[in-house]
Design a protein around this motif. Structure first.
Motif, short mmCIF file in Angstrom:
data_model
loop_
_atom_site.label_atom_id
_atom_site.label_comp_id
_atom_site.label_asym_id
_atom_site.label_seq_id
_atom_site.Cartn_x
_atom_site.Cartn_y
_atom_site.Cartn_z
N ARG A 21 0.84 -1.21 0.00
CA ARG A 21 0.00 0.00 0.00
C ARG A 21 0.87 1.26 0.00
O ARG A 21 0.59 2.21 -0.72
CB ARG A 21 -0.94 -0.01 1.21
N PHE A 22 1.94 1.25 0.78
CA PHE A 22 2.83 2.43 0.81
C PHE A 22 3.48 2.62 -0.57
O PHE A 22 3.61 3.72 -1.07
CB PHE A 22 3.92 2.30 1.88
N ARG A 23 3.87 1.49 -1.15
CA ARG A 23 4.55 1.56 -2.45
C ARG A 23 3.61 2.14 -3.51
O ARG A 23 3.98 3.03 -4.28
CB ARG A 23 5.02 0.17 -2.87
N LYS A 24 2.36 1.64 -3.50
CA LYS A 24 1.39 2.12 -4.50
C LYS A 24 1.12 3.61 -4.32
O LYS A 24 1.01 4.34 -5.30
CB LYS A 24 0.08 1.34 -4.36
N GLU A 25 1.02 4.04 -3.07
CA GLU A 25 0.76 5.46 -2.83
C GLU A 25 1.94 6.30 -3.30
O GLU A 25 1.77 7.37 -3.88
CB GLU A 25 0.49 5.68 -1.33
N PHE A 26 3.13 5.79 -3.05
CA PHE A 26 4.33 6.51 -3.50
C PHE A 26 4.30 6.69 -5.02
O PHE A 26 4.57 7.76 -5.55
CB PHE A 26 5.59 5.75 -3.05
N ILE A 27 3.94 5.62 -5.73
CA ILE A 27 3.87 5.69 -7.20
C ILE A 27 2.85 6.74 -7.63
O ILE A 27 3.08 7.53 -8.55
CB ILE A 27 3.47 4.31 -7.81
N ARG A 28 1.71 6.76 -6.94
CA ARG A 28 0.67 7.75 -7.27
C ARG A 28 1.20 9.16 -7.05
O ARG A 28 0.93 10.07 -7.82
CB ARG A 28 -0.58 7.52 -6.42
N ILE A 29 1.97 9.34 -5.99
CA ILE A 29 2.54 10.67 -5.72
C ILE A 29 3.53 11.04 -6.83
O ILE A 29 3.52 12.16 -7.34
CB ILE A 29 3.21 10.70 -4.32
N CYS A 30 4.36 10.08 -7.21
CA CYS A 30 5.33 10.34 -8.28
C CYS A 30 4.62 10.76 -9.56
O CYS A 30 5.06 11.66 -10.26
CB CYS A 30 6.17 9.10 -8.58
N LYS A 31 3.51 10.09 -9.84
CA LYS A 31 2.77 10.40 -11.08
C LYS A 31 1.90 11.63 -10.93
O LYS A 31 1.13 11.95 -11.85
CB LYS A 31 1.87 9.21 -11.44
N LYS A 32 1.93 12.24 -9.77
CA LYS A 32 1.11 13.43 -9.47
C LYS A 32 -0.38 13.10 -9.50
O LYS A 32 -1.20 13.97 -9.78
CB LYS A 32 1.43 14.57 -10.41
N GLU A 33 -0.71 11.85 -9.23
CA GLU A 33 -2.14 11.52 -9.14
C GLU A 33 -2.70 12.00 -7.80
O GLU A 33 -3.89 12.20 -7.65
CB GLU A 33 -2.33 10.00 -9.27
N VAL A 34 -1.83 12.09 -6.82
CA VAL A 34 -2.22 12.70 -5.55
C VAL A 34 -1.18 13.75 -5.17
O VAL A 34 0.00 13.58 -5.46
CB VAL A 34 -2.30 11.70 -4.36
N ARG A 35 -1.64 14.78 -4.53
CA ARG A 35 -0.73 15.80 -4.03
C ARG A 35 -0.62 15.65 -2.53
O ARG A 35 -1.56 15.24 -1.86
CB ARG A 35 -1.27 17.19 -4.37
N VAL A 36 0.53 15.96 -2.01
CA VAL A 36 0.73 15.86 -0.56
C VAL A 36 1.07 17.26 -0.05
O VAL A 36 2.22 17.69 -0.14
CB VAL A 36 1.87 14.87 -0.22
N PRO A 37 0.08 17.97 0.45
CA PRO A 37 0.34 19.34 0.87
C PRO A 37 1.48 19.41 1.89
O PRO A 37 1.53 18.63 2.84
CB PRO A 37 -0.98 19.76 1.53
N GLY A 38 2.38 20.33 1.64
CA GLY A 38 3.46 20.55 2.60
C GLY A 38 4.61 19.58 2.49
O GLY A 38 5.63 19.76 3.16
N ALA A 39 4.48 18.55 1.68
CA ALA A 39 5.57 17.58 1.59
C ALA A 39 6.68 18.11 0.69
O ALA A 39 6.44 18.93 -0.19
CB ALA A 39 5.06 16.25 1.03
N MET A 40 7.87 17.64 0.92
CA MET A 40 8.98 17.98 0.04
C MET A 40 9.27 16.74 -0.79
O MET A 40 9.50 15.67 -0.24
CB MET A 40 10.20 18.36 0.88
N ILE A 41 9.19 16.92 -2.09
CA ILE A 41 9.45 15.79 -2.98
C ILE A 41 10.77 16.06 -3.69
O ILE A 41 10.89 17.03 -4.44
CB ILE A 41 8.28 15.59 -3.96
N MET A 42 11.72 15.22 -3.43
CA MET A 42 13.06 15.45 -3.97
C MET A 42 13.23 14.61 -5.23
O MET A 42 13.04 13.39 -5.20
CB MET A 42 14.07 15.04 -2.90
N LYS A 43 13.59 15.29 -6.31
CA LYS A 43 13.69 14.58 -7.59
C LYS A 43 15.08 14.74 -8.18
O LYS A 43 15.78 15.69 -7.85
CB LYS A 43 12.72 15.19 -8.60
N ASN A 44 15.40 13.86 -9.05
CA ASN A 44 16.60 14.03 -9.85
C ASN A 44 16.14 14.58 -11.20
O ASN A 44 15.72 13.83 -12.09
CB ASN A 44 17.31 12.68 -10.03
N GLU A 45 16.22 15.90 -11.30
CA GLU A 45 15.66 16.57 -12.48
C GLU A 45 16.32 16.10 -13.77
O GLU A 45 15.70 16.08 -14.83
CB GLU A 45 15.81 18.09 -12.35
N ALA A 46 17.60 15.70 -13.66
CA ALA A 46 18.32 15.29 -14.86
C ALA A 46 17.67 14.07 -15.52
O ALA A 46 17.85 13.82 -16.71
CB ALA A 46 19.76 14.98 -14.50
#
Ligand code: AKG
Length: 412
Positions: free
Chosen positions: A125-150
């Protein structure tokens, strides 16, 4: 009635005072064991809140109906004495959960590994939610999402580019991790029964083939925390898949939890350093390290002074973990001025200035101090920070709702 549980992520403190008691805004009194309540609705049934809690409620309602704190109440055993018992054990408390051997292990080493504590179902369940966050299917107010922009042009908006989701307290599904009874029963052995979830992370260590390292230099987590006592803070870190030397498992230096907090800074190594990934400046590379090889669901609890870090992920897959730092709500905040933590505070202040462009407001009411209190690892304010900030500054802030909105709506 006994105080049977408290798990909150919302608290008040007073920046003017050098040492400030961590005041919970909510106490759950006399809950029957086994009941877990989801608030705010349920709180109203428990009776009227008074004092700072009531004031905060009123302010939050005034600012924004959406700003009500998400509260989760989970019963703990309450069998533990939060009062330090002098004698044999300093770092652990007795609530009948840990064996004497387990307590002794933590006392000696500063960490304790519990196998198979979190179920495969929960991790999925945590993994699936993480994937949804990555895909921007859900937003997490106030969270910091660190990406590798490259990597974004190659992989798009996927888990292949997201290194970390931090401060996910506003995401019900991920925050469930912090409320799992099997986690809390162990946490209570270190914090005592009144527990606050202070900081959360889901780390997705990316493959390191392109040298964009996501390496955690050896550090002590207390460096990031302006609250004490250290002995009543604990991190629970759960492997979401096998973690070993190949994919950058946790590495600890046993016994270092008895050392003082050491000066930290950016490591002087070749290659990439990540923002706010500080390391111990005089770290001796010859220190005897232990690589914590963990299977999916295994959970390690460790002291905030334990020297630890993690290496690069040399595989082609991800290395996922989910973690939370918990602390006793009986603790207090410290002023970090003239301490080894002062530079970090300054760095965070600058980041907040840049990010939210609100220096005047901040200076007026001491937001910057508050930022340090709540941001801990990350460059962004969490929603609860802004709520606290507004609560404090009610009289002088006329545009609190606007500030809150700006944070909540920020795209990360
Ligand atoms: O998960 C990791 O790779 C490192 C985590 C860490 O060092 C921390 O939580 O302080």
């Amino acid at each position: 009635m006994t105080v049977s549980s408290m798990l909150i992520e919302m608290w008040i403190c007073h920046p003017q005072e050098p040492e400030t008691k961590m005041q919970s805004t909510h106490l759950v009194m006399g809950q029957a064991a086994g009941r877990a309540l989801r608030l705010p609705g349920a709180m109203e049934q428990l009776g009227k809140r008074s004092g700072p809690a009531a004031r905060l409620d009123a302010i939050l309602r005034h600012l924004s109906p959406r700003a009500a704190p998400a509260l989760t109440f989970i019963p703990t055993s309450a069998q533990v004495s939060a009062v330090h018992q002098p004698g044999k054990f300093r770092f652990t408390l007795d609530n009948g959960i840990l064996t004497t051997e387990q307590r002794q292990f933590y006392e000696d080493n500063g960490y304790l590994l519990i196998r198979k504590l979190v179920s495969d179902e929960d991790i999925e369940r945590f993994r699936k939610e993480f994937i949804r966050i990555c895909k921007k299917e859900v937003r997490v107010p106030g969270a910091m999402i660190m990406k590798n922009e490259a990597l974004r042009s190659q992989y798009g908006q996927t888990e292949s580019v997201v290194n970390k989701v931090q401060d996910f307290q506003e995401n019900e599904e991920l925050f469930r991790y912090c409320t799992l009874p099997q986690i809390l029963k162990y946490v209570e052995c270190f914090t005592g029964p009144n527990i606050m979830a202070m900081h959360t992370m889901l780390i997705n260590k990316l493959p390191d083939s392109d040298k964009q390292t996501f390496l955690h230099p050896m550090h002590q987590d207390l460096h990031y925390f302006p609250f004490r006592p250290a002995d009543r803070i604990v991190c629970s870190w759960t492997a979401m898949q096998r973690a070993d030397e190949n994919n950058g498992c946790l590495v600890v230096v046993p016994g270092t939890h008895t050392l003082p907090l050491k000066p930290h800074g950016y490591p002087e190594w070749e290659g990439k350093t990540n923002k706010l990934f500080h390391g111990i400046l005089d770290y001796d590379e010859k220190s005897p390290k232990v690589h914590l090889v963990m299977e999916k669901g295994d959970t390690v609890f460790f002291h905030p002074l334990l020297i630890h870090g993690s290496g690069i992920n040399k595989t082609s897959g991800f290395r996922k973990s989910i973690s939370c730092h918990f602390a006793s709500s009986d603790g207090h905040y410290i002023d970090v001025k003239n301490t080894t933590q002062a530079d970090l505070e300054k760095e965070l202040q600058e980041m907040v200035h840049r990010r939210y462009d609100m220096p005047a407001l901040a200076l007026k009411v001491g937001l910057l101090y508050m930022c340090f209190i709540t941001i801990q690892f990350g460059p962004l304010c969490s929603v609860s920070l802004i709520q606290q900030f507004c609560a404090f500054c009610y009289s002088s802030v006329t545009d609190g709702a606007e500030v809150l909105g700006r944070i909540k709506d920020a795209e990360f």
